[in-house]
Design a protein around this motif. Structure first.
Motif, short mmCIF file in Angstrom:
data_model
loop_
_atom_site.label_atom_id
_atom_site.label_comp_id
_atom_site.label_asym_id
_atom_site.label_seq_id
_atom_site.Cartn_x
_atom_site.Cartn_y
_atom_site.Cartn_z
N GLU A 32 12.87 6.04 -7.93
CA GLU A 32 13.04 7.37 -8.42
C GLU A 32 12.73 8.20 -7.20
O GLU A 32 11.61 8.28 -6.27
CB GLU A 32 11.95 7.63 -9.24
CG GLU A 32 11.77 8.87 -10.15
CD GLU A 32 10.62 8.95 -11.07
OE1 GLU A 32 10.20 10.10 -11.33
OE2 GLU A 32 10.25 8.16 -11.69
N LYS A 33 13.53 9.42 -7.21
CA LYS A 33 13.23 10.18 -5.98
C LYS A 33 12.34 11.27 -6.45
O LYS A 33 12.42 11.63 -7.62
CB LYS A 33 14.73 10.94 -5.62
CG LYS A 33 15.68 9.98 -4.80
CD LYS A 33 16.86 10.60 -4.61
CE LYS A 33 17.82 9.89 -3.88
NZ LYS A 33 19.12 10.36 -3.65
N LYS A 34 11.40 11.55 -5.58
CA LYS A 34 10.49 12.47 -5.57
C LYS A 34 10.66 13.67 -4.41
O LYS A 34 10.61 13.13 -3.48
CB LYS A 34 8.90 12.11 -5.89
CG LYS A 34 8.66 11.23 -6.91
CD LYS A 34 7.42 11.00 -7.18
CE LYS A 34 7.55 9.88 -8.38
NZ LYS A 34 5.91 9.86 -8.95
N ASP A 93 14.89 11.33 2.83
CA ASP A 93 15.27 12.32 3.56
C ASP A 93 14.33 13.34 3.95
O ASP A 93 13.30 13.63 3.17
CB ASP A 93 16.41 13.16 2.77
CG ASP A 93 17.45 13.77 3.68
OD1 ASP A 93 17.31 14.09 4.92
OD2 ASP A 93 18.15 14.58 3.28
N PHE A 94 14.55 14.30 4.92
CA PHE A 94 13.56 15.25 5.10
C PHE A 94 14.24 16.53 5.28
O PHE A 94 15.13 16.56 6.03
CB PHE A 94 12.30 15.00 5.96
CG PHE A 94 12.80 14.74 7.54
CD1 PHE A 94 12.56 15.81 8.34
CD2 PHE A 94 13.23 13.71 7.97
CE1 PHE A 94 13.03 15.84 9.60
CE2 PHE A 94 13.47 13.55 9.23
CZ PHE A 94 13.48 14.57 9.80
N ASP A 95 13.63 17.71 5.48
CA ASP A 95 14.21 19.09 5.94
C ASP A 95 13.02 19.91 6.34
O ASP A 95 11.81 19.60 5.93
CB ASP A 95 14.93 19.71 4.93
CG ASP A 95 15.62 20.62 5.50
OD1 ASP A 95 15.62 20.88 6.77
OD2 ASP A 95 16.50 21.77 4.80
N TRP A 96 13.00 20.71 7.16
CA TRP A 96 11.99 21.42 7.83
C TRP A 96 12.28 22.83 8.01
O TRP A 96 13.73 23.07 8.60
CB TRP A 96 11.00 20.90 8.68
CG TRP A 96 11.88 20.75 10.09
CD1 TRP A 96 12.59 19.79 10.30
CD2 TRP A 96 11.82 21.67 11.16
NE1 TRP A 96 13.14 19.59 11.54
CE2 TRP A 96 12.72 20.97 12.05
CE3 TRP A 96 11.47 22.80 11.49
CZ2 TRP A 96 13.03 21.44 13.32
CZ3 TRP A 96 11.79 23.34 12.77
CH2 TRP A 96 12.69 22.59 13.69
N ILE A 123 0.69 -1.11 -0.04
CA ILE A 123 -0.17 -0.08 -0.01
C ILE A 123 0.86 1.17 -0.08
O ILE A 123 0.39 2.26 -0.62
CB ILE A 123 -0.74 -0.01 1.28
CG1 ILE A 123 -1.99 -1.00 1.02
CG2 ILE A 123 -1.71 1.46 1.43
CD1 ILE A 123 -2.74 -1.30 2.16
N SER A 124 2.01 1.23 0.62
CA SER A 124 2.84 2.35 0.68
C SER A 124 3.35 3.04 -0.60
O SER A 124 3.68 1.96 -1.62
CB SER A 124 3.97 1.76 1.48
OG SER A 124 5.04 2.86 1.56
N LEU A 125 3.23 3.96 -0.69
CA LEU A 125 3.49 4.70 -1.85
C LEU A 125 5.07 4.97 -2.20
O LEU A 125 5.41 5.32 -3.21
CB LEU A 125 2.91 6.05 -2.14
CG LEU A 125 1.40 6.05 -2.08
CD1 LEU A 125 0.62 7.65 -1.87
CD2 LEU A 125 0.65 5.40 -3.19
N VAL A 178 7.79 21.75 5.26
CA VAL A 178 8.12 20.31 5.46
C VAL A 178 8.55 19.94 4.00
O VAL A 178 7.81 20.01 3.15
CB VAL A 178 7.39 19.58 6.19
CG1 VAL A 178 8.06 17.99 6.23
CG2 VAL A 178 7.08 19.91 7.42
N GLN A 179 9.92 19.57 3.63
CA GLN A 179 10.22 18.92 2.51
C GLN A 179 10.75 17.39 2.70
O GLN A 179 11.53 17.36 3.35
CB GLN A 179 11.34 19.75 1.77
CG GLN A 179 11.05 21.22 1.73
CD GLN A 179 12.45 22.14 1.08
OE1 GLN A 179 13.38 22.11 1.91
NE2 GLN A 179 12.14 23.01 0.44
N LEU A 180 9.91 16.76 1.78
CA LEU A 180 10.10 15.47 1.91
C LEU A 180 10.95 14.89 0.56
O LEU A 180 10.46 15.14 -0.30
CB LEU A 180 8.85 14.61 2.11
CG LEU A 180 8.27 14.81 3.45
CD1 LEU A 180 6.89 14.21 3.49
CD2 LEU A 180 8.82 14.83 4.80
N ASN A 181 11.92 14.02 0.66
CA ASN A 181 12.50 13.41 -0.30
C ASN A 181 11.92 11.81 -0.34
O ASN A 181 12.51 11.19 0.57
CB ASN A 181 13.95 13.64 -0.33
CG ASN A 181 14.61 13.10 -1.45
OD1 ASN A 181 15.06 11.74 -1.38
ND2 ASN A 181 14.71 13.66 -2.35
N VAL A 182 11.31 11.70 -1.31
CA VAL A 182 10.61 10.05 -1.20
C VAL A 182 11.10 9.36 -2.15
O VAL A 182 11.17 9.96 -3.44
CB VAL A 182 8.88 10.19 -1.26
CG1 VAL A 182 8.60 8.90 -1.29
CG2 VAL A 182 8.58 11.19 -0.12
#
Length: 116
Positions: free
Chosen positions: A85-87, A52-55, A45-47, A76-80
């Motif tokens: 592929e990084k989004k 990484d993240f930054d705030w 289910i996980s997308l 909040v900036q999320l690197n998924v």
């Protein structure tokens, strides 16, 4: 144990005694397989996975003769990582929204830990 499961099946689903007992025994026999299957489905289910993240928190100011407004905002900036592929996702929250997000993430973490 078996009695608890049987009782829950009778109470929640209004199942007759023998059917509830058969389902309870079947569940206990296949409990590990059921948990592994549920865990696998949760992972599918996980997308994506958080890489990484930054705030940053800032104060949004508006000023006019009729209106004086100060709102703290958190960006909040999320690197998924999704399918290799990084989004990058950027979201902006007011305090109440951020508190709600944190609470939901904590609940998701607890649910995922309990699924193991």
């Amino acid at each position: 144990g078996e009695d608890e499961i049987e009782s829950a099946l009778q109470t929640k689903f209004k199942l007759e005694g023998q059917l509830a007992n058969t389902l309870a025994v079947s569940y206990l026999i296949r409990e590990q397989d059921i948990k592994e299957g549920a865990k696998s489905q949760l992972q599918n289910i996980s997308l994506g996975n958080l890489h990484d993240f930054d705030w940053v928190t800032k104060l949004s100011l508006s000023d006019s003769k009729l209106f004086n407004h100060k709102v703290p905002l958190t960006v909040v900036q999320l690197n998924v990582l999704q399918k290799g592929e990084k989004k990058d996702l950027t979201m902006e929250f007011q305090k109440e929204e951020l508190d709600n997000l944190i609470e939901n993430l904590e609940n998701a973490s607890i649910a995922a830990a309990n699924a193991n």
